[in-house]
Write an enzyme that holds these catalytic residues in place. Structure first.
Site, PDB file in Angstrom:
ATOM      1  CB  SER A 253      -2.244   2.434  -1.506  1.00  8.73           C
ATOM      2  OG  SER A 253      -2.111   1.544  -0.411  1.00  8.73           O
TER       3      SER A 253
ATOM      4  CG  HIS B 191      -1.204  -2.261   3.428  1.00  2.00           C
ATOM      5  ND1 HIS B 191      -1.972  -1.819   2.379  1.00  2.00           N
ATOM      6  CD2 HIS B 191       0.049  -1.769   3.213  1.00  2.00           C
ATOM      7  CE1 HIS B 191      -1.222  -1.093   1.557  1.00  2.00           C
ATOM      8  NE2 HIS B 191       0.009  -1.038   2.045  1.00  2.00           N
TER       9      HIS B 191
ATOM     10  CB  CYS C 191      -6.777  -1.656  -3.213  1.00  2.00           C
ATOM     11  SG  CYS C 191      -7.174  -0.149  -2.323  1.00  2.00           S
TER      12      CYS C 191
ATOM     13  CB  CYS D  95      -6.868  -3.004   4.969  1.00  2.41           C
ATOM     14  SG  CYS D  95      -5.391  -2.163   4.322  1.00  2.41           S
TER      15      CYS D  95
END
Ligand code: DGL
Length: 266
Positions: free
Chosen positions: A14, A188, A76, A186
């Site tokens: 994303s 991130h 992801c 995740c």
């Protein structure tokens, strides 16, 4: 070597999260051709429905198909958890999800209590818990969703007081479970490792990207898909919104030399 071997490897997420995986694979395979797509217009994926996530992934996969890629890394966790099983056989390239291969390794660790930090969609799917307990039913798995963390990372706000507060709140909840290891579920979240390690020793945290890159490299080799390693490697970055912001926020993990190109599917 066939033309396929020298085709690109696609990466998508994303936003900047997948760069944590890209950076690892690029270290292992510097001579490959890479195409990275960050769907910054539609982030955060963790708060989207399965139908939306499937539609985003199909658009991105069709883009990669037009680029004649030999493989795509779903960098992801959210789409690995929610979309992978639905489309894994539908495209003419190898597809690498993040969660499924790495949970095999995690479940072989000599621990009994594992915490997972992940997006709401990944937590709702219970993909980590299911995959870990499939391999080792004796491990207790405790999953916590951290919805605000992705936006903090996309905005490059890791060093702010509000980031520290957001991390502390979730760490307080997690530590009550007495985890021996905590998975950053995740892509991130590794950007927040410095803040996270204010609350637990750094080696408590598992960043799946490291393991996943190794698994992908071995699998590309096994499938005879590695390129001519005397070729010069290259990379192209695309995003669906905010290219400069993406470039700046990603720089904690990887220096992107030129501003990503804008690409969206509407
Ligand atoms: N980095 C992605 C993941 O690993 C998606 C995060 C998001 O956009 O919510 O799940």
């Amino acid at each position: 070597m066939t033309r396929l071997n020298n085709s690109p490897i696609g990466f998508f997420d994303s936003g900047v999260g997948g760069v944590t995986v890209f950076e690892q694979l690029k270290k292992l395979l510097p001579n490959e051709i890479y195409i990275y797509f960050g769907d910054t217009m539609n982030m955060p994926y963790g708060e989207k429905t399965p139908e939306q996530l499937l539609a985003f992934t199909k658009n991105i996969f069709n883009f990669f198909k037009s680029k004649n890629v030999k493989a795509v890394v779903m960098a992801c966790n959210t789409t690995s958890a929610v979309v992978y099983e639905k489309i894994k056989d539908e495209y003419p390239f190898a597809i690498y999800p993040i969660i499924q291969p790495v949970t095999k390794k995690i479940s072989q660790m000599p621990v009994k209590r594992i915490g997972i930090f992940a997006t709401p969609a990944t937590v709702n799917s219970h993909c980590y818990k299911t995959e870990i307990q499939k391999n080792n039913p004796d491990i207790d798995v405790f999953e916590i969703a951290c919805p605000s963390w992705v936006t903090i990372v996309e905005n490059g706000e890791e060093k702010t007081d509000s980031a520290r507060l957001a991390v502390k709140e979730k760490m307080d909840e997690m530590l009550k479970f007495l985890p021996e290891k905590i998975v950053l579920g995740c892509t991130h979240y590794p950007y927040l490792l410095d803040v996270l390690s204010e609350f637990a020793p750094k080696d408590t945290f598992i960043n799946p990207s490291v393991e996943v890159a190794d698994i992908i490299k071995n699998d590309l080799w096994a499938k005879n898909l590695l390129n001519n390693q005397d070729m010069e490697g290259s990379e192209e970055f695309y995003v669906s919104a905010n290219p400069e912001k993406f470039q700046k926020s990603a720089s904690i993990f990887y220096e992107i030399k030129s501003t990503p190109a804008l690409k969206n599917f509407i």
